[in-house]
Design an enzyme around this catalytic site. Sequence first.
Site, mmCIF file in Angstrom:
data_model
loop_
_atom_site.group_PDB
_atom_site.id
_atom_site.type_symbol
_atom_site.label_atom_id
_atom_site.label_comp_id
_atom_site.label_asym_id
_atom_site.label_seq_id
_atom_site.Cartn_x
_atom_site.Cartn_y
_atom_site.Cartn_z
ATOM 1 N N ALA A 1 80.702 -14.817 44.943
ATOM 2 C CA ALA A 1 79.722 -15.842 45.354
ATOM 3 C C ALA A 1 79.539 -15.441 47.202
ATOM 4 O O ALA A 1 79.654 -16.818 47.382
ATOM 5 C CB ALA A 1 80.757 -16.569 44.590
ATOM 6 N N ALA B 1 75.603 -14.649 49.293
ATOM 7 C CA ALA B 1 74.918 -15.648 49.048
ATOM 8 C C ALA B 1 73.626 -15.599 47.629
ATOM 9 O O ALA B 1 73.982 -16.535 46.698
ATOM 10 C CB ALA B 1 73.582 -14.996 50.195
ATOM 11 N N ILE B 2 74.330 -14.174 46.761
ATOM 12 C CA ILE B 2 73.344 -14.132 45.525
ATOM 13 C C ILE B 2 73.647 -15.276 44.933
ATOM 14 O O ILE B 2 73.068 -15.975 43.835
ATOM 15 C CB ILE B 2 72.332 -13.002 44.700
ATOM 16 C CG1 ILE B 2 71.960 -12.136 46.453
ATOM 17 C CG2 ILE B 2 72.212 -12.985 43.661
ATOM 18 C CD1 ILE B 2 70.187 -13.370 46.447
ATOM 19 N N GLY B 3 75.522 -14.788 44.758
ATOM 20 C CA GLY B 3 76.613 -15.341 43.325
ATOM 21 C C GLY B 3 76.317 -16.371 43.981
ATOM 22 O O GLY B 3 76.181 -17.447 42.488
ATOM 23 N N ASN C 1 71.513 -4.686 44.004
ATOM 24 C CA ASN C 1 70.880 -3.989 45.214
ATOM 25 C C ASN C 1 70.759 -2.505 44.750
ATOM 26 O O ASN C 1 71.936 -1.771 43.960
ATOM 27 C CB ASN C 1 69.857 -4.448 45.953
ATOM 28 C CG ASN C 1 69.441 -5.184 46.256
ATOM 29 O OD1 ASN C 1 68.899 -5.927 46.052
ATOM 30 N ND2 ASN C 1 69.907 -5.466 48.131
ATOM 31 N N LYS D 1 61.567 -2.787 42.761
ATOM 32 C CA LYS D 1 62.774 -3.753 43.817
ATOM 33 C C LYS D 1 63.377 -2.512 44.645
ATOM 34 O O LYS D 1 62.990 -1.876 46.295
ATOM 35 C CB LYS D 1 63.612 -4.612 43.673
ATOM 36 C CG LYS D 1 63.951 -4.797 44.852
ATOM 37 C CD LYS D 1 65.729 -5.877 44.191
ATOM 38 C CE LYS D 1 65.533 -6.642 45.728
ATOM 39 N NZ LYS D 1 66.650 -7.984 45.283
ATOM 40 N N ASN E 1 63.461 -1.112 49.321
ATOM 41 C CA ASN E 1 64.896 -1.066 49.566
ATOM 42 C C ASN E 1 64.852 0.191 50.694
ATOM 43 O O ASN E 1 65.441 0.492 51.873
ATOM 44 C CB ASN E 1 66.276 -1.224 49.076
ATOM 45 C CG ASN E 1 66.041 -2.945 48.279
ATOM 46 O OD1 ASN E 1 66.506 -2.207 47.582
ATOM 47 N ND2 ASN E 1 66.219 -3.261 49.498
ATOM 48 N N GLU F 1 74.954 -1.176 51.813
ATOM 49 C CA GLU F 1 75.307 -0.348 50.418
ATOM 50 C C GLU F 1 74.447 1.507 50.419
ATOM 51 O O GLU F 1 73.367 1.161 50.165
ATOM 52 C CB GLU F 1 74.597 -1.349 49.942
ATOM 53 C CG GLU F 1 75.555 -2.379 49.141
ATOM 54 C CD GLU F 1 74.746 -3.138 48.654
ATOM 55 O OE1 GLU F 1 74.416 -3.571 47.032
ATOM 56 O OE2 GLU F 1 73.198 -4.178 48.786
#
Length: 330
Positions: A9, A11-13, A103, A206, A210, A286
Amino acid sequence: MKRICVYGAGAIGAHLAARLAAAGAEVSVIARGAHLAAMRARGITLRDAAGDHTLPVQAAESAAEIGPVDAVLVTVKAPALPAVAAGIAPLLGQDTPVAFIMNGIPWWYFDGIGGALKGKRLSVLDPDDALRRAVGVERALGGVIYAASAVVAPGIVTSEHADLKLFLGEPGGVVSPRAQALAALLSAGGMPTDAVGNIRHRIWGKLLGNMVVGPLCLLSRQDMKATLTDPAIFEAGVRISDEGTALARALGHDLKVPGEVRMRRFGETAHKPSILQDLELGRPMEIDALFTAPLHLGQDLGVPMPNFALMVALARQAATAAGLYQPPMG
């Protein structure tokens, strides 16, 4: 679907957990540190254009504190996936789907497709098949999200994206009832979500961004708009975009947008790509999901990518020097 766990959890979570709670789901989140403590004490506060909304969640440090749920949303950064594989088992009932909303190239990418690459393993993304054993392709859903979210204080997440969107899809390409049910729940909470039949096309839509602006902004240490004002960098971006588009086409996805048009769009946005944010915040980067895996695919398919290869090599060195990336063995 009633009981949903968001694994990771950040930012996105946290954003998705808040949307699910707003839709009336019983939401649990797995987090750590001050963010975990704040959510345990007060729930999640989502701050958007309509104001602040504080929503109840069960916050835990491990899956063992939660137990089986109806669905899991995995929203960690790719370097944390081995920890997910090791810890997810207590959440999984007999039919619990697991949506990987992340991502980059997903570990299951070549499952559920035909052709010569059917069943190909991406070992750099799932070392020793840990996720394949712990979760299984039969549970997996893919997810692609557009939501400029940030944790601005423990337990408080902002959403500033003008066009929120989430796509969910099965590796096998069908529009399944479970994907539709999860999409309906998220949409009801204010996150417009579609269950789609070709999630890989959305992944490439997307991922290409990236691949292009990630390494360029990582090296410039500036946002997209500032980075791309330099004509030489802009032209390098066009060449990288064209290489990525050729790779996507080799895998059956015609993205259609010319490189120069794509770069002009990126140059209008004063946004720092996630890979640069990770460097600035000292978080594991990543590199493999966003850069290494596409580069390996280009090599396997005979797609020339000299400009992208240079950017990947420089990005690896920058991340390694910062102590935020360890190149895979072998």
